[in-house]
Scaffold this motif. Structure first.
Motif, short mmCIF file in Angstrom:
data_model
loop_
_atom_site.label_atom_id
_atom_site.label_comp_id
_atom_site.label_asym_id
_atom_site.label_seq_id
_atom_site.Cartn_x
_atom_site.Cartn_y
_atom_site.Cartn_z
N HIS A 141 43.54 22.27 54.02
CA HIS A 141 43.46 23.74 54.01
C HIS A 141 43.82 24.29 52.64
O HIS A 141 43.14 25.21 52.14
CB HIS A 141 44.38 24.33 55.07
CG HIS A 141 43.94 24.04 56.47
ND1 HIS A 141 44.58 24.54 57.57
CD2 HIS A 141 42.91 23.29 56.95
CE1 HIS A 141 43.98 24.13 58.67
NE2 HIS A 141 42.97 23.35 58.31
N ALA A 142 44.86 23.77 52.02
CA ALA A 142 45.23 24.22 50.68
C ALA A 142 44.14 23.90 49.67
O ALA A 142 43.82 24.72 48.79
CB ALA A 142 46.56 23.59 50.26
N GLY A 201 45.59 27.19 45.97
CA GLY A 201 45.66 27.23 47.42
C GLY A 201 47.05 26.87 47.93
O GLY A 201 47.74 26.05 47.32
N ARG A 235 38.37 33.68 55.95
CA ARG A 235 37.12 34.45 55.87
C ARG A 235 35.94 33.62 56.35
O ARG A 235 35.05 34.12 57.03
CB ARG A 235 36.90 34.89 54.43
CG ARG A 235 35.61 35.63 54.19
CD ARG A 235 35.59 36.19 52.79
NE ARG A 235 34.27 36.05 52.22
CZ ARG A 235 33.99 36.21 50.95
NH1 ARG A 235 34.94 36.51 50.10
NH2 ARG A 235 32.77 36.07 50.51
N ASP A 250 41.24 26.39 50.13
CA ASP A 250 41.55 27.69 49.56
C ASP A 250 41.50 27.67 48.04
O ASP A 250 41.04 28.63 47.41
CB ASP A 250 42.91 28.18 50.04
CG ASP A 250 42.83 29.05 51.28
OD1 ASP A 250 41.71 29.48 51.64
OD2 ASP A 250 43.88 29.31 51.89
N ASP A 254 49.14 26.43 51.92
CA ASP A 254 49.10 26.52 53.37
C ASP A 254 50.37 25.93 53.95
O ASP A 254 51.02 25.08 53.31
CB ASP A 254 47.87 25.81 53.94
CG ASP A 254 47.58 26.23 55.38
OD1 ASP A 254 47.82 27.41 55.73
OD2 ASP A 254 47.10 25.39 56.15
N LEU A 300 37.72 27.60 47.13
CA LEU A 300 37.10 28.89 47.40
C LEU A 300 37.57 29.94 46.38
O LEU A 300 36.78 30.75 45.90
CB LEU A 300 37.40 29.35 48.83
CG LEU A 300 36.69 28.56 49.93
CD1 LEU A 300 37.31 28.86 51.29
CD2 LEU A 300 35.19 28.86 49.93
N GLY A 301 38.85 29.89 46.05
CA GLY A 301 39.37 30.82 45.05
C GLY A 301 38.75 30.61 43.69
O GLY A 301 38.39 31.57 43.00
N ASP A 341 38.79 33.11 51.12
CA ASP A 341 39.69 32.06 51.62
C ASP A 341 39.12 31.45 52.90
O ASP A 341 38.10 31.90 53.40
CB ASP A 341 41.10 32.60 51.83
CG ASP A 341 41.18 33.71 52.86
OD1 ASP A 341 40.24 33.87 53.68
OD2 ASP A 341 42.19 34.43 52.87
N ILE A 342 39.83 30.46 53.43
CA ILE A 342 39.30 29.77 54.60
C ILE A 342 39.28 30.66 55.84
O ILE A 342 38.42 30.50 56.70
CB ILE A 342 40.01 28.42 54.89
CG1 ILE A 342 41.49 28.62 55.17
CG2 ILE A 342 39.78 27.45 53.76
CD1 ILE A 342 42.20 27.35 55.60
#
Length: 157
Positions: free
Chosen positions: A42-43, A6, A59, A46, A8, A49-50, A56-57
């Motif tokens: 946020h990173a 991730g 989405r 991501d 950001d 989720l990855g 990703d966020i």
């Protein structure tokens, strides 16, 4: 085991608090964004989720959706944690780095790690947060913004 990455970045602006890892860090500027703009969380989201193959966020939490205006990124991280469990994954570990020329972050890192772990309902020993500068180079070095990178490993539960 699956691994996700991730990244950001957010611009530093006046009139907003600086929130990193859910910690309100004393500083003369904060990060601009739709939510609380917590670049570290946020990173991390991501990366998680990855690792789970879940996009990703943007989405899951689009910045055009008014439901997420000003929301705590730790609340969104809780939702990501629940999604991972629903998809049959458990967080193995997270390693992240915040890139900022200022402020100095070392004193706040234990609280950041605790907040991230608590939001994911895992042991804080599975979270590692670091901070670095860019020796005055680039947008982070000139104080225009702050960036964060994260790697997460998840396992089938």
């Amino acid at each position: 085991m699956r691994v996700g990455f991730g990244y950001d970045v957010h611009r530093l602006v006046t009139g907003r608090p600086l929130i990193l890892g859910g910690v309100n860090v004393p500083f003369d500027r904060g990060l601009e964004g739709h939510s609380d703009a917590d670049v570290l969380v946020h990173a991390v989201m991501d990366a998680l989720l990855g690792a789970a193959g879940q996009g990703d966020i943007g989405r899951h939490f689009p910045d055009r959706d008014p439901r997420y205006a000003g929301i705590s990124s730790l609340l969104l991280l809780e939702r990501v944690g629940r999604l991972l469990v629903e998809k049959g994954f458990a967080v193995n570990n997270i390693d992240a780095v915040v890139v900022a020329q200022a402020p100095r972050l070392a004193a706040y890192i234990p609280d950041m790690e605790f907040n991230i772990a608590r939001s994911l309902n895992i042991d804080a020993g599975r979270i590692n947060v670091k901070a670095t500068t860019t020796e005055g180079l680039g947008f982070t070095g000139t104080g225009e913004g702050i960036a964060a990178y994260a790697v997460a490993a998840v396992v089938s539960s």
